[in-house]
Design a protein around this motif. Structure first.
Motif, PDB file in Angstrom:
ATOM      1  N   SER A 368      -4.624   8.034  -3.760  1.00 45.26           N
ATOM      2  CA  SER A 368      -3.526   8.995  -3.814  1.00 45.26           C
ATOM      3  C   SER A 368      -3.143   9.472  -2.419  1.00 45.26           C
ATOM      4  O   SER A 368      -1.954   9.604  -2.094  1.00 45.26           O
ATOM      5  N   VAL A 369      -4.154   9.723  -1.573  1.00 42.88           N
ATOM      6  CA  VAL A 369      -3.890  10.144  -0.195  1.00 42.88           C
ATOM      7  C   VAL A 369      -3.151   9.050   0.567  1.00 42.88           C
ATOM      8  O   VAL A 369      -2.196   9.319   1.314  1.00 42.88           O
ATOM      9  N   SER A 370      -3.585   7.813   0.386  1.00 41.79           N
ATOM     10  CA  SER A 370      -2.939   6.693   1.077  1.00 41.79           C
ATOM     11  C   SER A 370      -1.477   6.570   0.693  1.00 41.79           C
ATOM     12  O   SER A 370      -0.598   6.366   1.551  1.00 41.79           O
ATOM     13  N   ILE A 371      -1.202   6.711  -0.602  1.00 44.74           N
ATOM     14  CA  ILE A 371       0.185   6.658  -1.073  1.00 44.74           C
ATOM     15  C   ILE A 371       0.994   7.794  -0.430  1.00 44.74           C
ATOM     16  O   ILE A 371       2.135   7.594   0.020  1.00 44.74           O
ATOM     17  N   SER A 372       0.393   8.986  -0.372  1.00 44.23           N
ATOM     18  CA  SER A 372       1.089  10.146   0.188  1.00 44.23           C
ATOM     19  C   SER A 372       1.383   9.976   1.670  1.00 44.23           C
ATOM     20  O   SER A 372       2.455  10.344   2.145  1.00 44.23           O
ATOM     21  N   VAL A 373       0.416   9.417   2.415  1.00 42.34           N
ATOM     22  CA  VAL A 373       0.604   9.236   3.858  1.00 42.34           C
ATOM     23  C   VAL A 373       1.705   8.213   4.137  1.00 42.34           C
ATOM     24  O   VAL A 373       2.570   8.429   4.995  1.00 42.34           O
ATOM     25  N   VAL A 374       1.677   7.093   3.400  1.00 44.87           N
ATOM     26  CA  VAL A 374       2.725   6.071   3.573  1.00 44.87           C
ATOM     27  C   VAL A 374       4.089   6.647   3.204  1.00 44.87           C
ATOM     28  O   VAL A 374       5.081   6.455   3.922  1.00 44.87           O
ATOM     29  N   PHE A 375       4.136   7.366   2.090  1.00 43.23           N
ATOM     30  CA  PHE A 375       5.399   7.982   1.674  1.00 43.23           C
ATOM     31  C   PHE A 375       5.881   8.991   2.700  1.00 43.23           C
ATOM     32  O   PHE A 375       7.080   9.057   3.017  1.00 43.23           O
ATOM     33  N   LEU A 376       4.950   9.808   3.252  1.00 41.08           N
ATOM     34  CA  LEU A 376       5.328  10.812   4.243  1.00 41.08           C
ATOM     35  C   LEU A 376       5.942  10.161   5.478  1.00 41.08           C
ATOM     36  O   LEU A 376       6.954  10.646   6.014  1.00 41.08           O
ATOM     37  N   ALA A 377       5.357   9.040   5.918  1.00 46.94           N
ATOM     38  CA  ALA A 377       5.889   8.339   7.090  1.00 46.94           C
ATOM     39  C   ALA A 377       7.296   7.804   6.813  1.00 46.94           C
ATOM     40  O   ALA A 377       8.222   7.988   7.623  1.00 46.94           O
ATOM     41  N   LEU A 378       7.466   7.149   5.672  1.00 49.09           N
ATOM     42  CA  LEU A 378       8.778   6.589   5.321  1.00 49.09           C
ATOM     43  C   LEU A 378       9.801   7.693   5.061  1.00 49.09           C
ATOM     44  O   LEU A 378      10.959   7.590   5.480  1.00 49.09           O
ATOM     45  N   PHE A 379       9.358   8.739   4.390  1.00 45.63           N
ATOM     46  CA  PHE A 379      10.261   9.852   4.065  1.00 45.63           C
ATOM     47  C   PHE A 379      10.710  10.576   5.333  1.00 45.63           C
ATOM     48  O   PHE A 379      11.859  10.998   5.456  1.00 45.63           O
TER      49      PHE A 379
END
Length: 419
Positions: A368-379
């Motif tokens: 879940s953290v990994s998904i959030s970090v990738v999303f945060l970078a793209l977002f």
């Protein structure tokens, strides 16, 4: 880099000096200080209940007086007449008459406007005396009395089922982690609403005053974006540091209080150094950053201060959705809770609670953290592009129309760049 620090410091100083932010920081401390002051005053001014003890055996009167506590004091009286005189003068709160020769049958008279004394407290005090008297009559040794009165021992442990196996879990640890998860959820909700509004207000104010046109001549939109974001985040860190310092100072007083000292004996604070606690803190940081970027995005889509409420609305809606899913997940491990544990914006609320309840493993939390970090970078990359394209667009047509306009400008710029 120098321009970044200039933008950051200006945003930070401007808001830190504002009366609204100072009130935001100090008001919780003020109300907490009042609450603790009232509790402290009551605890210090409220005298222990005074109970007169009348008995046909003087040893009983003296033995009960030795059982006095900070909340209840037994005062031996040689006669019922003297005890009643003291009650009539309101010097005592009640009279306990003990007939030791008749199996410790007792009677308690309470003063109507006196302090309340629970009957169970009196029974507990008399039970020890009756036991000692009965043991002496039966000529039992202290060892025999101890063996007779020793309660049965029941040990317990809590286990979680992980991958089909039982894994020992501490009841205290689970309770502590669950409390931390709830605190993290409430903090994210409050921080994103308050600081998201401040960030959106900051951007909307500059757009509404048309000062942005001047600023862009010397500082790029990207530098301004990250400078404002860093300034607001520094403002949040300042508030947290103030609360930590106030908490450390207040703790020096609270730890000596009887009630707090009793609670500390039942709680192992070393649990706070666990991996689950660290993961909850990580979700808090990611959640704060993600919602801050969302606030910057929505703030760039409005044209003036009057439209700030429109900018804050998506933040509030997402936060409340995550909050309600988390509340529902505490009673039932639903499919919705399992799915949203991996959905950006919502997982920062749901996953910490799922972990604290033993429904999610550390491995699932890392996913879940990994998904959030990738999303945060793209977002963040997407938001910077929208901010850069929309920062000089003034439209009163609403968020979605502004988003479409920004997207059209972005496509047009990409087309020019390809040529």
């Amino acid at each position: 880099m120098h321009k970044f620090w200039v933008v950051m410091s200006q945003v930070y100083k401007k808001n830190a000096r504002s009366g609204s932010w100072i009130f935001l920081v100090l008001s919780p401390l003020f109300f907490l200080a009042i609450a603790f002051g009232i509790v402290f005053y009551i605890s210090k001014t409220q005298a222990p209940a005074q109970v007169a003890v009348v008995s046909d055996v003087s040893v009983v009167r003296q033995a009960l007086s030795k059982q006095s506590t900070d909340d209840l004091q037994f005062k031996p009286y040689s006669s019922a007449q003297k005890a009643n005189q003291a009650l009539n003068k309101e010097d005592i709160d009640g009279i306990l008459t003990v007939n030791a020769k008749d199996d410790f049958k007792s009677h308690y008279v309470a003063r109507d406007n006196g302090q309340t004394v629970e009957t169970s407290t009196l029974v507990a005090a008399l039970s020890g005396l009756k036991l000692s008297s009965t043991a002496a009559a039966m000529k039992l040794t202290p060892a025999q009395v101890k063996a007779l009165t020793a309660p049965p021992t029941v040990t317990s442990k809590t286990v979680a089922i992980e991958d089909g196996k039982q894994v020992a879990k501490s009841n205290t640890a689970q309770l502590m982690n669950h409390g931390l998860a709830l605190v993290s959820m409430v903090l994210i909700l409050m921080v994103t609403m308050v600081y998201g509004s401040i960030l959106a207000q900051e951007i909307a104010t500059e757009k509404g005053s048309r000062i942005m046109e001047i600023l862009l001549s010397s500082v790029s939109a990207t530098t301004q974006f990250f400078g404002k974001l860093a300034g607001i985040f520094a403002l949040l860190l300042t508030q947290l540091v103030i609360y930590v310092i106030a908490g450390v100072i207040g703790w020096q007083f609270l730890k000596n209080q009887t009630m707090v000292a009793g609670l500390l004996k039942q709680v192992d604070l070393s649990i706070l150094a666990s991996g689950t606690t660290a993961m909850i803190a990580l979700f808090f940081i990611i959640g704060t950053l993600t919602y801050s970027v969302l606030a910057a995005l929505t703030g760039s889509l409005v044209s003036n201060q009057e439209q700030v409420q429109q900018a804050v609305m998506p933040i509030t809606m997402l936060g409340m959705i995550g909050y309600f899913i988390t509340i529902a997940a505490q009673a039932n491990d639903s499919t919705l809770a399992q799915v949203t544990s991996y959905v950006p914006f919502l997982n920062v609320f749901v996953m910490p609670t799922q972990m604290s309840l033993g429904r999610a493993s550390m491995g699932q939390a890392w996913v879940s953290v990994s998904i959030s970090v990738v999303f945060l970078a793209l977002f963040t990359f997407f938001t910077v592009a929208v901010y850069r394209n929309n920062v000089l667009v003034y439209s009163g047509s609403g968020l979605w129309q502004s988003m479409k306009t920004s997207f059209s400008i972005w496509k047009a710029e990409r087309g020019v760049a390809k040529k």
